[in-house]
Motif scaffolding. Structure first.
Motif, PDB file in Angstrom:
ATOM      1  N   PRO A 121      -4.455  11.205  13.506  1.00 18.11           N
ATOM      2  CA  PRO A 121      -3.884  11.481  14.826  1.00 18.11           C
ATOM      3  C   PRO A 121      -2.359  11.567  14.801  1.00 18.11           C
ATOM      4  N   VAL A 122      -1.828  12.598  15.459  1.00 18.28           N
ATOM      5  CA  VAL A 122      -0.385  12.717  15.648  1.00 18.28           C
ATOM      6  C   VAL A 122      -0.018  11.828  16.831  1.00 18.28           C
ATOM      7  N   VAL A 123       1.048  11.033  16.694  1.00 19.78           N
ATOM      8  CA  VAL A 123       1.362  10.058  17.743  1.00 19.78           C
ATOM      9  C   VAL A 123       2.578  10.484  18.566  1.00 19.78           C
ATOM     10  N   ASP A 124       2.648   9.912  19.768  1.00 21.55           N
ATOM     11  CA  ASP A 124       3.781  10.153  20.655  1.00 21.55           C
ATOM     12  C   ASP A 124       4.880   9.135  20.359  1.00 21.55           C
ATOM     13  N   PRO A 125       6.000   9.173  21.083  1.00 19.63           N
ATOM     14  CA  PRO A 125       7.088   8.230  20.802  1.00 19.63           C
ATOM     15  C   PRO A 125       6.689   6.762  20.921  1.00 19.63           C
ATOM     16  N   GLY A 126       5.635   6.475  21.666  1.00 22.36           N
ATOM     17  CA  GLY A 126       5.190   5.099  21.817  1.00 22.36           C
ATOM     18  C   GLY A 126       4.155   4.688  20.785  1.00 22.36           C
ATOM     19  N   GLY A 127       3.774   5.617  19.907  1.00 22.71           N
ATOM     20  CA  GLY A 127       2.793   5.295  18.877  1.00 22.71           C
ATOM     21  C   GLY A 127       1.359   5.584  19.275  1.00 22.71           C
ATOM     22  N   GLY A 128       1.160   6.154  20.476  1.00 20.05           N
ATOM     23  CA  GLY A 128      -0.190   6.457  20.950  1.00 20.05           C
ATOM     24  C   GLY A 128      -0.618   7.861  20.569  1.00 20.05           C
ATOM     25  N   PRO A 129      -1.928   8.133  20.571  1.00 15.48           N
ATOM     26  CA  PRO A 129      -2.430   9.470  20.231  1.00 15.48           C
ATOM     27  C   PRO A 129      -2.098  10.491  21.312  1.00 15.48           C
ATOM     28  N   ILE A 130      -2.131  11.754  20.941  1.00 10.68           N
ATOM     29  CA  ILE A 130      -1.866  12.838  21.888  1.00 10.68           C
ATOM     30  C   ILE A 130      -3.192  13.517  22.212  1.00 10.68           C
ATOM     31  N   GLN A 131      -3.575  13.477  23.465  1.00 10.81           N
ATOM     32  CA  GLN A 131      -4.850  14.029  23.914  1.00 10.81           C
ATOM     33  C   GLN A 131      -4.633  15.330  24.663  1.00 10.81           C
ATOM     34  N   LEU A 132      -5.272  16.393  24.187  1.00 10.15           N
ATOM     35  CA  LEU A 132      -5.174  17.700  24.821  1.00 10.15           C
ATOM     36  C   LEU A 132      -6.496  18.049  25.500  1.00 10.15           C
ATOM     37  N   ASP A 133      -6.454  19.108  26.280  1.00 11.91           N
ATOM     38  CA  ASP A 133      -7.661  19.631  26.908  1.00 11.91           C
ATOM     39  C   ASP A 133      -8.340  20.554  25.897  1.00 11.91           C
ATOM     40  N   PRO A 134      -9.524  20.203  25.395  1.00  9.46           N
ATOM     41  CA  PRO A 134     -10.170  21.037  24.375  1.00  9.46           C
ATOM     42  C   PRO A 134     -10.470  22.456  24.844  1.00  9.46           C
ATOM     43  N   ALA A 135     -10.518  22.659  26.171  1.00  9.31           N
ATOM     44  CA  ALA A 135     -10.775  23.990  26.714  1.00  9.31           C
ATOM     45  C   ALA A 135      -9.489  24.678  27.166  1.00  9.31           C
ATOM     46  N   GLY A 136      -8.352  24.038  26.922  1.00  7.64           N
ATOM     47  CA  GLY A 136      -7.084  24.561  27.423  1.00  7.64           C
ATOM     48  C   GLY A 136      -6.366  25.500  26.481  1.00  7.64           C
TER      49      GLY A 136
END
Length: 244
Positions: A121-136
């Motif tokens: 997983p690619v993380v954001d500045p806070g260390g959390g995962p980045i979740q996208l819309d799979p249909a987007g």
């Protein structure tokens, strides 16, 4: 005479260390986002046990450090390819912890997670995962790393910095695990993200080949000198033994 042999041996150990880094650099000359390894050698002074109390300079085994040169950016046109502009790193969540990388070959999973080419997983500045819309569809990423889909903000690709001079371990070729704790890069105008680009390895293949030849020649020369010194010492011992 023995001190000379020890100095030669210390030089061979240092050259062997350099050969290892050169071989690793050449093996990754085409690895996306790879930063080459250099070695810093220090001079170590030692007092030999002789009447003059002379100081003899030895060569340390050396300390590895990463080359800070940026690799050439290649325009791929792929909206899931990214490159870091400036001195920073992408962050990946791996089993070993937060890994820093310049390899921006990302993709979106069926569930919408933004992951690396290895599936981390690619993380954001806070260390959390980045979740996208799979249909987007493919996202749009601005220079500060902000990720959007269809005009809606979905998150931000984190950029990190760490003092790799304090030590590091390689992880998955382009990745590194720094000894220093990585910190998110905030409000730095000289650092950003370029979408549709990848950073090539910063290793100069011709330069590394030239150094490989030079180091091999130096290693062979020291080996010859060491053998000659050992032969001279053996002859001296035989001469002294025969004169008694």
């Amino acid at each position: 005479m023995q001190s000379g042999i020890y100095v030669a041996l210390s030089s061979q150990m240092a050259l062997e260390r350099r050969l290892t880094t050169i071989a690793d650099n050449l093996a990754n000359v085409n690895t996306t986002g790879f930063r080459g390894t250099e070695v810093k050698f220090d001079q170590v002074l030692s007092n030999t046990q002789n009447k003059l109390n002379a100081k003899v300079a030895f060569v340390s085994q050396g300390n590895d450090y990463l080359s800070t040169d940026n690799g050439e950016l290649q325009n791929t046109g792929n909206l899931f390819d990214f490159a870091v502009k400036g001195d920073a790193w992408f962050g990946l969540n791996t089993p070993a912890g937060l890994v820093l990388t310049r390899d921006g070959r990302f993709t979106m999973t069926d569930s919408g997670a933004l992951v690396s080419v290895r599936g981390f997983p690619v993380v954001d500045p806070g260390g959390g995962p980045i979740q996208l819309d799979p249909a987007g569809g493919a996202p749009t990423v601005s220079s500060d790393g902000t990720v959007s889909q269809n005009g809606k903000r979905m998150g931000q690709i984190g950029l990190y910095d760490a003092d790799v001079g304090k030590g590091f371990l390689r992880y998955e070729n382009s990745g590194i695990l720094p000894t220093d704790t990585p910190q998110p890069v905030v409000d730095r105008s000289n650092v950003g993200v370029a979408q549709g680009y990848l950073e090539n390895s910063n290793v100069n293949g011709m330069r590394e080949m030239t150094q490989l030849i030079e180091v091999n020649r130096a290693f062979d020369s020291i080996s010859t000198l060491t053998s000659s010194s050992e032969g001279t010492l053996t002859d001296a011992i035989k001469t002294l033994g025969g004169s008694q």
